[in-house]
Design an enzyme around this catalytic site. Structure first.
Site, PDB file in Angstrom:
ATOM      1  CG  ASP A  21       9.454   6.899  -9.175  1.00 26.07           C
ATOM      2  OD1 ASP A  21      10.277   7.430  -8.412  1.00 26.07           O
ATOM      3  OD2 ASP A  21       8.339   6.487  -8.800  1.00 26.07           O
ATOM      4  CB  ALA A  42      -2.506   2.953  -6.154  1.00 27.77           C
ATOM      5  CD  GLN A  43      -5.349  -1.091  -0.738  1.00 29.47           C
ATOM      6  OE1 GLN A  43      -4.894  -0.514   0.254  1.00 29.47           O
ATOM      7  NE2 GLN A  43      -6.397  -1.879  -0.666  1.00 29.47           N
ATOM      8  CB  VAL A  44      -0.309  -3.764  -5.364  1.00 33.05           C
ATOM      9  CG1 VAL A  44      -0.149  -4.942  -6.316  1.00 33.05           C
ATOM     10  CG2 VAL A  44       0.198  -2.488  -6.021  1.00 33.05           C
ATOM     11  CB  SER A  55      -0.907   0.005   1.229  1.00 36.96           C
ATOM     12  OG  SER A  55      -1.738   1.136   1.234  1.00 36.96           O
TER      13      SER A  55
END
Length: 553
Positions: free
Chosen positions: A288, A137-139, A133
């Site tokens: 990134d 967003a979270q996965v 998290s």
């Protein structure tokens, strides 16, 4: 009304956190506006002892307490070493984006609303408990009905209004810093917030991230250097992104990499090669590249492969920027400061009025002490930062693409030195850049560029005669207009000359009449004869002053 109240409450919390972490010490109290000066003076924490922790630590802790948006802002700010003092940049780089997950029911609801089907129909298996998290967003782990293992990334619910509210407050704080912090104008905080706004709002669009990942995957298809997971577009939209689940070793897990016998020198050199290939071959680079987004496939330890995830932030360069950047880097490698200074002026990175000799001298003063150290101890990324600092004295405008490039280069170099401390980025990069510049102007490359542009030129070819005739007609019209203007100017000048001549004749006639009247009057002749010489001089001076000139209108 509720939005205004919410913003006011949020601002009150920010001031509370800033006071408790004694961020008021960043400012000179006498320069603050009265209301803010009063707020800080009434803060109960000012009554206690002076802060013992460094200002960077206190700033980092304050951002962590203020939540995800401020944490992410701190992470982005830490990359702007061209603007920040080193102590602040080093401390902000420690920020961890470890955010509590949102509820499983919310995640499922977002997926079903975005993709239009129940989770049970979309996936053969879906793990409601998130794998990870972050602030945006979270996965979740899942398996498609076709058997592929995937990860499903879901945007946080109602995150955009929170981000926009915090951005508005960040703009307010940035204006205060710009106005009242002694070094505020040089830091250009409003510009930094504007860059951050673009970055974080782009990250809310997972469809954009998926498109970036697809492009990177296409650029590196069948490459032994880096692997980009596949995007499953049938399960991807703005709020949800479904990608291939990968298995790899975190790039910072040095113990596991050594245990598996991975060739760390090759791995470090490949990281540099990947970076320069993305920048100069593709002009499309993952911007990134922090360790959390990079894994290693060590299936063959002697031939390790990188795995890159999270492609939300992508940088690109124009053809001219690519060319000038490559030549600038080679000039630095060769310590040719005159060429480097000249290139900065040619490509418009510094104003055209910049004296090349002055800029060259400033660059030499920065670079020579660095080059006196052993090559393995020289940080190329840090040298770029020094050069940007120097260029700013000559009013160099910060180019967003170059900032992303600098940030990525620092990440890559730092990662490479963690993997293999003796990494010589210079020896790795210089041959690549020399080869790229040579190939760019080889006959084969020139032919390819001609072939690429030929369809566009051929498409425009039938319109070329009309364009030529239009230009000729415009040129003739311009010439006729200039001729008419010249005739008008000559006519005005002639008219002005006639007016001046007329005024002169009138003045001479008036003087002649006055003289005749005086001479016809007996007392007048006596008066003229008795006049002192100074009166004659004053009379002549008055006549000279009244005499019309050609410049009179």
């Amino acid at each position: 009304m509720s939005f205004t109240f919410s913003r006011g409450r949020r601002l009150a919390k920010i001031l509370h956190v800033a006071g408790r972490h004694r961020l008021d010490t960043f400012f000179e109290a006498d320069t603050l506006p009265p209301w803010l000066r009063l707020a800080f003076r009434l803060s109960p924490w000012r009554l206690g002892p002076a802060p013992t922790q460094g200002r960077g630590v206190r700033l980092r802790q304050a951002l962590e307490e203020l939540g995800p948006v401020f944490i992410k802002f701190g992470q982005m700010l830490s990359t702007r070493r061209d603007l920040l003092p080193p102590d602040l940049a080093d401390e902000l780089a420690k920020l961890q984006d470890d955010v509590p997950p949102f509820s499983e029911s919310q995640s499922v609801a977002i997926i079903e609303r975005a993709l239009g089907k129940p989770v049970g129909e979309l996936f053969a298996r879906f793990e409601a408990k998130p794998m990870a998290s972050a602030s945006v967003a979270q996965v979740h782990a899942a398996t498609l009905h076709s058997g592929e293992a995937v990860v499903v990334k879901v945007v946080r619910p109602d995150i955009e209004p929170v981000i926009r509210q915090d951005l508005a407050l960040l703009y307010t704080l940035a204006r205060l810093v710009d106005r009242y912090l002694p070094d505020g104008r040089r830091l250009r905080p409003v510009e930094v917030i504007a860059d951050y706004e673009i970055t974080i709002l782009d990250e809310l669009d997972l469809g954009r991230e998926a498109a970036n990942a697809s492009q990177l995957r296409r650029n590196w298809e069948d490459s032994p250097l880096v692997y980009i997971p596949q995007v499953y577009w049938d399960y991807t939209c703005r709020e949800v992104c479904t990608m291939e689940r990968i298995s790899g070793i975190p790039v910072t897990d040095m113990a596991t990499l050594r245990e598996r016998g991975v060739d760390l020198k090759l791995l470090a050199e490949r990281g540099v090669e990947i970076f320069f290939t993305q920048v100069f071959r593709d002009s499309f680079f993952h911007a990134d590249m922090h360790p959390g987004n990079i894994f290693v496939d060590a299936t063959d330890p002697a031939d390790p492969t990188y795995i890159a995830v999270d492609c939300a932030i992508i940088g690109s360069l124009s053809d001219s920027d690519q060319y000038y950047l490559a030549r600038n880097l080679l000039a630095i490698f060769h310590r040719d400061y005159h060429e480097c200074a000249q290139l900065h002026v040619e490509c418009g990175w510094v104003p055209p009025h910049t004296r090349v000799q002055d800029f060259e001298s400033a660059m030499r003063a920065v670079c020579e002490p660095v080059f006196e150290r052993p090559i393995s101890e020289i940080s190329f990324g840090q040298l770029l930062i020094y050069l940007f600092h120097t260029a700013r004295r000559f009013d160099m405008e910060v180019q967003p693409s170059l900032v992303l490039l600098q940030k990525t280069m620092l990440n890559i170099e730092g990662l490479g030195r963690v993997l293999y401390p003796a990494l010589n980025l210079w020896d790795t990069a210089q041959p690549y850049l020399e080869r790229w510049v040579t190939e760019r102007y080889s006959p084969q490359s020139m032919l390819k560029r001609l072939q690429r542009h030929a369809p566009s030129w051929l498409e425009q070819l039938p319109a070329l005669p009309d364009a030529v005739m239009d230009n000729l007609q415009q040129s003739r019209d311009t010439e006729r207009q200039l001729a008419r203007q010249q005739q008008q100017v000559k006519a005005l000048q002639a008219q002005q000359q006639r007016l001046v001549s007329r005024r002169r004749r009138h003045l001479l006639a008036a003087v002649a009449c006055a003289s005749a009247a005086l001479l016809a009057w007996p007392e007048g002749r006596q008066l003229l004869g008795d006049a002192p010489p100074v009166s004659w001089l004053l009379g002549l001076a008055a006549l000279a002053l009244a005499w019309p000139r050609n410049s009179d209108r």
